[in-house]
Design a protein around this motif. Structure first.
Motif: not given
Ligand code: SF4
Lengths: 205, 361
Positions: B139, B277-278, B281, B284-285, B313, B317
């Motif tokens: 990041y 990270s899931v 993400t 942020n999406t 999700k 992953r």
């Protein structure tokens, strides 16, 4: 001393294929169900019913329980045929005749058990390969018999020690081995050479 | 990957994991399939899931599986995990252990061998630290104001150096409640504090995260992390049981009542790269919005629809294929976790000299 546990005949096949596989299957009880194993079991189901069939001169006995006290073996013959006095075992295998001698060893060990039970000499047997749909005759030569005796001795020694032998050199066998995902021959070999592993302690963090 | 996921109301089969999410569902066995009967109001919907397509079942909430259904699952070695609707684990139902006691005994022997146990525990911590560092660096590369992130990366690096120097005590004090691993816990604690201290900076406003709070998570992000860690714990526990090890005996984590200590050891390295990270993400999406979580007496839980997306999700992953850092071939993260379990068993059995953690760049 422990009483010697009899070795299942099918496990000799595993041992002839790979000693590590023998310990995984016989000592550790590992069995991965992949499509080959399942398919093999389904093909066998038709034969495993047992019973006797007379066809003229020919008598077929299915799923015959055999053992040998001298060798410490126990197991089943898929089929024992008697024809004009001669007796011989028949083993059913899915797939085609293979380059390894494991199927031959298993069949010869069955013959040794039958010989001990019946007090006769059995010169040959047969393997029926489903995929090729044909019988291959196997002669129980002095050489094959000696190999099988050595194999049986090795089986008892491995069962007693219980330790996993290292992966075999012939990786072509590993590629066809259902246990490869848990045995991890290449990975073990790589990680056993400690210097070959990237170590975070020494790396530029 | 998406295309392979099949969806029904209240039951998602995502690759090989069947998640049962609809309260009041009854699950029976019908031939070679599970028959899911949804409650009234759901148009009395019935769904059939072939057993051959299921590797494991995760039950979230008040759902009934009949005994014949459970027997059919166990017969095929399919584990059933029971979780609360919030993701807290009640436990798992798994088929009987095989006769494979060799690896278990080797694990117990390793547990009492302090130098070798310390070495493996240190690797578990290292895997976590290296992967936390990798997440932050990833990041930091894509933003201007990354000073705080890089500062945290420095702190983690310092912790890794301390970790490399750490040695087990020559003799274990009888009152050492950390079992000789105190230094490792200290290092892990300081690196985690640095990491979680800046994790909030990676999230788009209005999302906020000030630090890790567990049991119960008192803010949405902590609730998401806890839920994800629970799912990961279950997956790892099931893999450990399938390999034939005892999930209750850990090397880093102390055994404790109902604690899957070995699963916690193995998953340390996977937390940042799978769960964190899931969560980042999805936030942020915009796949998750703050309204997707509801507050209940100060604790947060995911609403049904959002929970479904989260599970999807998470499974995606786990099934994502990557190049293995040590062996070089393409495999899924799920198989990477399984490999770590098997490698740990091989380390315990003396087949390999070192337990190598799973790390990403
Ligand atoms: S993968 Fe290779 S070494 Fe391992 S059991 Fe099979 S044949 Fe033997």
């Amino acid at each position: 001393m422990h009483a010697r546990e009899p070795i299942p005949l099918a496990m000799l096949n595993a041992l002839a294929y790979c000693p590590r596989r023998f310990v995984y299957e016989h000592v550790q009880g590992e069995m991965l169900l992949n499509e080959h194993v399942v398919e093999g079991a389904l093909l066998h189901a038709g034969i495993d019913l047992g019973g006797t069939v007379w066809e003229g001169e020919r008598v077929q006995q299915r799923r015959v329980y055999v053992w040998s006290e001298r060798l410490g073996l126990v197991g089943f013959c898929d089929l024992v045929e008697t024809q004009t006095g001669a007796i011989y075992p028949v083993e059913y295998k899915k797939g085609r005749p293979r380059r390894w001698f494991n199927d031959h060893a298993q069949l010869c060990a069955q013959a040794l058990c039958l010989e001990e039970r019946l007090g006769i000499t059995i010169p040959r047997g047969a393997i029926f390969y489903f995929a090729a749909r044909r019988r291959e005759v196997v002669e129980f030569t002095a050489t094959l018999r000696a190999e099988v005796e050595a194999l049986v001795a090795q089986a008892h020694a491995l069962a007693l020690a219980g330790r996993l032998p290292p992966p075999i050199e012939q990786r072509a066998r590993c590629r066809e081995c259902s246990l490869e995902p848990l045995c991890l021959p290449d990975e073990v070999e790589q990680l056993a050479q400690e210097h070959a592993i990237p170590a975070w302690e020494e790396s530029e963090l | 990957m998406r295309g392979e996921a099949e969806q029904w109301t209240g039951a998602e089969r995502l690759m090989a994991t069947l998640y049962l999410t609809e309260e009041q569902t009854t699950v029976k066995i019908e031939g070679e399939a599970l028959r899911l009967q949804m409650p009234r109001g759901q148009e009395r919907q019935v769904v059939r899931v072939p057993l051959a397509k299921v590797d494991q079942v995760v039950v979230l909430g008040n759902i009934t599986l009949t005994t014949p259904a459970l027997q059919a699952l166990l017969e095929r070695g399919i584990a059933v995990h029971y979780l609360s609707a919030r993701g807290r684990s009640y436990g798992s139902l798994v088929a009987d252990w095989g006769k494979n006691s060799g690896p278990r005994l080797a694990l117990y022997a390793l547990y009492t061998d302090l130098p070798r146990r310390f070495a493996a525990a240190r690797q578990c911590v290292a895997g976590k630290l290296i992967n936390m560092r990798a997440v932050l660096l990833r990041y930091a590369r894509n933003r201007e104001d990354n000073a705080a992130l890089l500062e945290a990366v420095q702190q983690i690096r310092a912790a890794l150096r301390a970790l490399a120097r750490a040695q087990p005590p020559a003799q274990l004090a009888t009152d050492d409640r950390m079992g000789g691993l105190g230094e490792l816990f200290g290092i892990e604690g300081s690196a985690s504090a640095a990491y979680y201290g800046v994790l909030g900076l990676l999230l788009k406003p209005p999302w906020q995260f000030v630090g890790r709070v567990r049991r119960p998570p008192t803010d949405p992000v902590n609730a998401l992390l806890s839920f994800g860690y629970s799912l990961l714990t279950n997956q790892t526990t099931a893999l450990i049981q399938a390999v034939g090890l005892d999930p209750g005996v850990g090397l880093l984590h102390q055994p404790g009542f109902g604690k899957p200590a070995l699963a916690l050891d193995i998953m340390e390295a996977f937390r940042p790269i799978i769960v964190d990270s899931v969560v980042i993400t999805m936030i942020n999406t915009g796949q998750l919005t703050p309204g997707d979580l509801e507050e209940e007496l100060g604790a947060f839980r995911l609403r049904d629809r959002a929970r479904r997306t989260f599970l999807e999700k998470f499974e995606e992953r786990l099934n994502e294929r990557i190049r293995h850092p040590v062996f070089g071939y393409q495999i899924s993260y799920r198989r990477c976790i399984e490999l770590q379990v098997r490698l740990l068993a091989k380390y315990a059995q003396g087949e390999i000299p070192r337990y190598v953690p799973f790390t990403v760049r």
